[in-house]
Design a protein around this motif. Structure first.
Motif, PDB file in Angstrom:
ATOM      1  N   MET A   1      -4.751 -78.601  64.811  1.00 39.29           N
ATOM      2  CA  MET A   1      -4.410 -79.717  63.914  1.00 39.29           C
ATOM      3  C   MET A   1      -5.638 -80.534  63.557  1.00 39.29           C
ATOM      4  N   LEU A   2      -6.432 -80.869  64.584  1.00 42.06           N
ATOM      5  CA  LEU A   2      -7.634 -81.679  64.347  1.00 42.06           C
ATOM      6  C   LEU A   2      -8.568 -80.969  63.371  1.00 42.06           C
ATOM      7  N   GLU A   3      -8.695 -79.642  63.551  1.00 46.42           N
ATOM      8  CA  GLU A   3      -9.591 -78.869  62.684  1.00 46.42           C
ATOM      9  C   GLU A   3      -9.034 -78.795  61.265  1.00 46.42           C
ATOM     10  N   GLU A   4      -7.732 -78.475  61.168  1.00 46.74           N
ATOM     11  CA  GLU A   4      -7.174 -78.245  59.834  1.00 46.74           C
ATOM     12  C   GLU A   4      -7.040 -79.534  59.032  1.00 46.74           C
ATOM     13  N   LEU A   5      -6.742 -80.620  59.712  1.00 52.50           N
ATOM     14  CA  LEU A   5      -6.579 -81.883  58.998  1.00 52.50           C
ATOM     15  C   LEU A   5      -7.907 -82.617  58.877  1.00 52.50           C
ATOM     16  N   ASN A   6      -8.943 -82.039  59.501  1.00 56.95           N
ATOM     17  CA  ASN A   6     -10.281 -82.591  59.385  1.00 56.95           C
ATOM     18  C   ASN A   6     -10.368 -84.052  59.810  1.00 56.95           C
ATOM     19  N   THR A   7      -9.736 -84.360  60.931  1.00 50.71           N
ATOM     20  CA  THR A   7      -9.699 -85.759  61.373  1.00 50.71           C
ATOM     21  C   THR A   7     -10.715 -86.040  62.477  1.00 50.71           C
ATOM     22  N   VAL A   8     -11.544 -85.043  62.793  1.00 41.90           N
ATOM     23  CA  VAL A   8     -12.542 -85.262  63.846  1.00 41.90           C
ATOM     24  C   VAL A   8     -13.732 -86.020  63.262  1.00 41.90           C
ATOM     25  N   PRO A   9     -14.174 -87.094  63.894  1.00 40.29           N
ATOM     26  CA  PRO A   9     -15.359 -87.810  63.388  1.00 40.29           C
ATOM     27  C   PRO A   9     -16.538 -86.841  63.252  1.00 40.29           C
ATOM     28  N   THR A  10     -17.329 -86.989  62.182  1.00 37.05           N
ATOM     29  CA  THR A  10     -18.403 -86.011  61.929  1.00 37.05           C
ATOM     30  C   THR A  10     -19.412 -85.963  63.075  1.00 37.05           C
TER      31      THR A  10
ATOM     32  N   GLN B   1      -0.027 -65.125  68.466  1.00 37.38           N
ATOM     33  CA  GLN B   1      -0.068 -65.466  67.043  1.00 37.38           C
ATOM     34  C   GLN B   1      -0.691 -66.857  66.953  1.00 37.38           C
ATOM     35  N   LYS B   2      -0.882 -67.331  65.741  1.00 32.55           N
ATOM     36  CA  LYS B   2      -1.481 -68.661  65.590  1.00 32.55           C
ATOM     37  C   LYS B   2      -0.691 -69.718  66.387  1.00 32.55           C
ATOM     38  N   GLY B   3      -1.376 -70.418  67.266  1.00 34.21           N
ATOM     39  CA  GLY B   3      -0.701 -71.468  68.040  1.00 34.21           C
ATOM     40  C   GLY B   3       0.083 -70.951  69.235  1.00 34.21           C
ATOM     41  N   ARG B   4       0.025 -69.638  69.480  1.00 34.49           N
ATOM     42  CA  ARG B   4       0.750 -69.069  70.631  1.00 34.49           C
ATOM     43  C   ARG B   4      -0.134 -68.014  71.292  1.00 34.49           C
ATOM     44  N   TYR B   5      -0.484 -68.260  72.537  1.00 35.63           N
ATOM     45  CA  TYR B   5      -1.436 -67.390  73.222  1.00 35.63           C
ATOM     46  C   TYR B   5      -0.917 -67.059  74.613  1.00 35.63           C
TER      47      TYR B   5
ATOM     48  N   GLU C   1      10.434 -84.111  71.638  1.00 35.37           N
ATOM     49  CA  GLU C   1       9.331 -83.274  71.148  1.00 35.37           C
ATOM     50  C   GLU C   1       8.610 -84.011  70.035  1.00 35.37           C
ATOM     51  N   TRP C   2       7.306 -83.851  69.988  1.00 35.40           N
ATOM     52  CA  TRP C   2       6.522 -84.273  68.826  1.00 35.40           C
ATOM     53  C   TRP C   2       6.223 -83.015  68.022  1.00 35.40           C
ATOM     54  N   ILE C   3       6.575 -83.049  66.749  1.00 40.82           N
ATOM     55  CA  ILE C   3       6.518 -81.845  65.916  1.00 40.82           C
ATOM     56  C   ILE C   3       5.671 -82.129  64.674  1.00 40.82           C
ATOM     57  N   THR C   4       4.926 -81.111  64.256  1.00 33.87           N
ATOM     58  CA  THR C   4       4.142 -81.251  63.030  1.00 33.87           C
ATOM     59  C   THR C   4       4.499 -80.150  62.037  1.00 33.87           C
ATOM     60  N   ASP C   5       4.330 -80.440  60.771  1.00 36.77           N
ATOM     61  CA  ASP C   5       4.508 -79.405  59.752  1.00 36.77           C
ATOM     62  C   ASP C   5       3.171 -78.764  59.395  1.00 36.77           C
ATOM     63  N   ALA C   6       2.099 -79.232  60.043  1.00 33.25           N
ATOM     64  CA  ALA C   6       0.760 -78.781  59.655  1.00 33.25           C
ATOM     65  C   ALA C   6       0.391 -77.408  60.211  1.00 33.25           C
ATOM     66  N   LEU C   7       1.196 -76.863  61.120  1.00 34.62           N
ATOM     67  CA  LEU C   7       0.787 -75.632  61.798  1.00 34.62           C
ATOM     68  C   LEU C   7       1.682 -74.433  61.518  1.00 34.62           C
ATOM     69  N   GLY C   8       2.639 -74.564  60.617  1.00 33.98           N
ATOM     70  CA  GLY C   8       3.555 -73.447  60.392  1.00 33.98           C
ATOM     71  C   GLY C   8       4.584 -73.381  61.507  1.00 33.98           C
ATOM     72  N   ALA C   9       4.879 -72.139  61.940  1.00 35.08           N
ATOM     73  CA  ALA C   9       6.007 -71.944  62.866  1.00 35.08           C
ATOM     74  C   ALA C   9       5.812 -72.618  64.223  1.00 35.08           C
TER      75      ALA C   9
END
Ligand code: ATP
Ligand code: MG
Length: 430
Positions: A314-323, A117-121, A269-277
């Motif tokens: 996270m980097l993709e969804e939050l768009n924090t990668v330098p262009t 699933q998303k984030g689990r492979y 643990e470092w946890i984010t709310d940006a990725l769902g489960a």
């Protein structure tokens, strides 16, 4: 014929994705090196026994997630589900642990038969960091500071939170497990099937249960923090004080237990709310008994692993990668007919003068106008257009047209002798 496809849960990482992976990996590498950690590499296959003895027989990973098989010699091997056990095996085997301090890191694929699933492979990647020979809590703080710096560098710092817990010693957890078992036995009929099975084998895992009725039962259950021994409490208090001194925010989560048996004392643990489960992007803790448990001489250890796919998401969804990260070409060379040899030689001399400049030469000939379309699509910021000039001897190039491909679609012409200094002005970091 039916085409053969990739294995479920195992991803190809395509050229449009690899720049973000490289950006993440090179940032991590820079940060771990800034703390003087050294890279270690070990195989993806190990004896199955290594993981049974370290992660624990009664854990999800060992019970149902490992890719294990007998090789042609009848030895039972497993694709590594994580790196800490392998790192300990390798470091101890080569005499890096006893009476020494080591700061090590590794990266690579791990394998677990989980529901994709998303984030689990089923094949996923971890970057792990391990420190041996130091009892902490100073080294624990160092590891947390390292991760905090990494989030800062990646622009992820506002989107992650740090959770910590003291899970005591193995003996503390055994005592707690007995108390928990006594409590839960009184409510056995109300437990879900998985938790019933775990009641005898590993009651602590029941705390992790996602079943709401089981979680409701646990409200009145004994709590681990009442069972942890005094020295782990002191360690944890010193650790949290040092984190406050270093201005690191954290939450003590008394329910935080890890799914691997070798942890003791401090876990985080470092946890984010940006990725769902799938919110845990980095997890670790102390494992002071592990080296001895695997047959080495007693050596304290602490470490963590981060999930690369989750961080990339996270980097993709939050768009924090330098262009600039996604730009793979700086200069596109468009080549007029009959000039290929000279153009390639010119590109070589530019590469020698400017090793970091990324130059793509057009191959396959064709009209310059078509080549320029490719130049636009390549993402390059300029095209060098090489054509033989009217009036000059066929094949001679004296002047080069620079076509700017950005918004200011300018053209300029420079003589071949000035080309490198012109490029150096345009690309000062190359
Ligand atoms: P989770 O609770 O999400 O299953 P875990 O406790 O099994 O994680 P660890 O074994 O501690 O995870 O691994 C460290 C990190 O590796 C996790 O925090 C996560 O970011 C990543 N990770 C673990 N399993 C997977 C997976 N199957 N696919 C992708 N990333 C994973
Ligand atoms: Mg897991």
């Amino acid at each position: 014929m039916k085409k053969i496809q990739a294995i479920r849960g195992m991803n190809d990482i395509l050229p449009n994705e690899t720049p973000v992976w490289q950006y993440l990996e090179s940032t991590v590498q820079r940060v771990v090196q800034a703390y003087a950690y050294q890279e270690i590499r070990f195989p993806v296959l190990e004896q199955t026994q290594l993981f049974k003895r370290s992660i624990g027989e009664v854990t999800d990973i060992v019970e149902k997630e490992m890719y294990s098989f007998d090789d042609r010699n009848g030895e039972n091997l497993s694709l590594r589900p994580e790196g800490t056990a392998c790192c300990v095996r390798a470091a101890d085997e080569h005499g890096l642990l006893y009476n020494q301090q080591q700061r090590l890191w590794y990266k690579g694929p791990m394998f677990r038969y989980e529901r994709p699933q998303k984030g689990r492979y089923r094949q996923f990647h971890q970057i792990g960091v391990e420190a041996f020979g130091m009892t902490g809590p100073d080294i624990d703080v160092e590891l947390i500071l390292l991760t905090a710096r990494l989030w800062q560098e990646l622009g992820l710092q506002p989107h992650v939170r740090l959770e910590l817990n003291n899970i005591g010693t193995a003996a503390d957890r055994r005592q707690f497990g007995e108390a928990l078992m006594t409590f839960l036995q009184k409510h056995e009929d109300e437990l879900d099937a998985d938790s019933k099975r775990r009641l005898q084998s590993n009651p602590l895992r029941i705390l992790d249960s996602k079943v709401p009725s089981t979680q409701a039962l646990l409200v009145d259950a004994p709590v681990l923090s009442d069972f942890v021994s005094a020295d782990t409490v002191e360690h944890f208090e010193q650790l949290t004080q040092m984190l406050r001194d270093a201005n690191i925010d954290f939450i003590v989560n008394p329910k935080l237990v890890r799914g691997l048996d070798y942890y003791n004392n401090m876990v985080f643990e470092w946890i984010t709310d940006a990725l769902g489960a799938q919110g845990t992007v980095c997890a670790g803790g102390r494992y002071d008994g592990l080296v001895e448990q695997l047959g080495g001489r007693a050596t304290p250890g602490v470490g963590f692993a981060m999930g690369v796919e989750r961080l990339v998401l996270m980097l993709e969804e939050l768009n924090t990668v330098p262009t600039t990260v996604k730009q793979q070409v700086d200069v596109f060379v468009a080549i007029g007919s009959g000039l290929t040899g000279q153009a390639m030689a010119l590109a070589e001399s530019i590469r020698t003068a400017m090793p970091a400049l990324r130059i793509q030469c057009h191959c396959g000939g064709g009209k310059l106008s078509n080549q320029l379309k490719r130049a636009f699509n390549s993402g390059a910021s300029i095209a060098l257009v090489l054509e033989s000039e009217l009036g000059s001897a066929a094949g001679a190039i004296n002047d080069i047209k620079i076509r700017h491909l950005g918004e200011d679609a300018r053209n300029e012409t420079v003589s071949i002798n000035e080309l490198v200094s012109k490029l150096q002005a345009l690309f000062p970091n190359a």
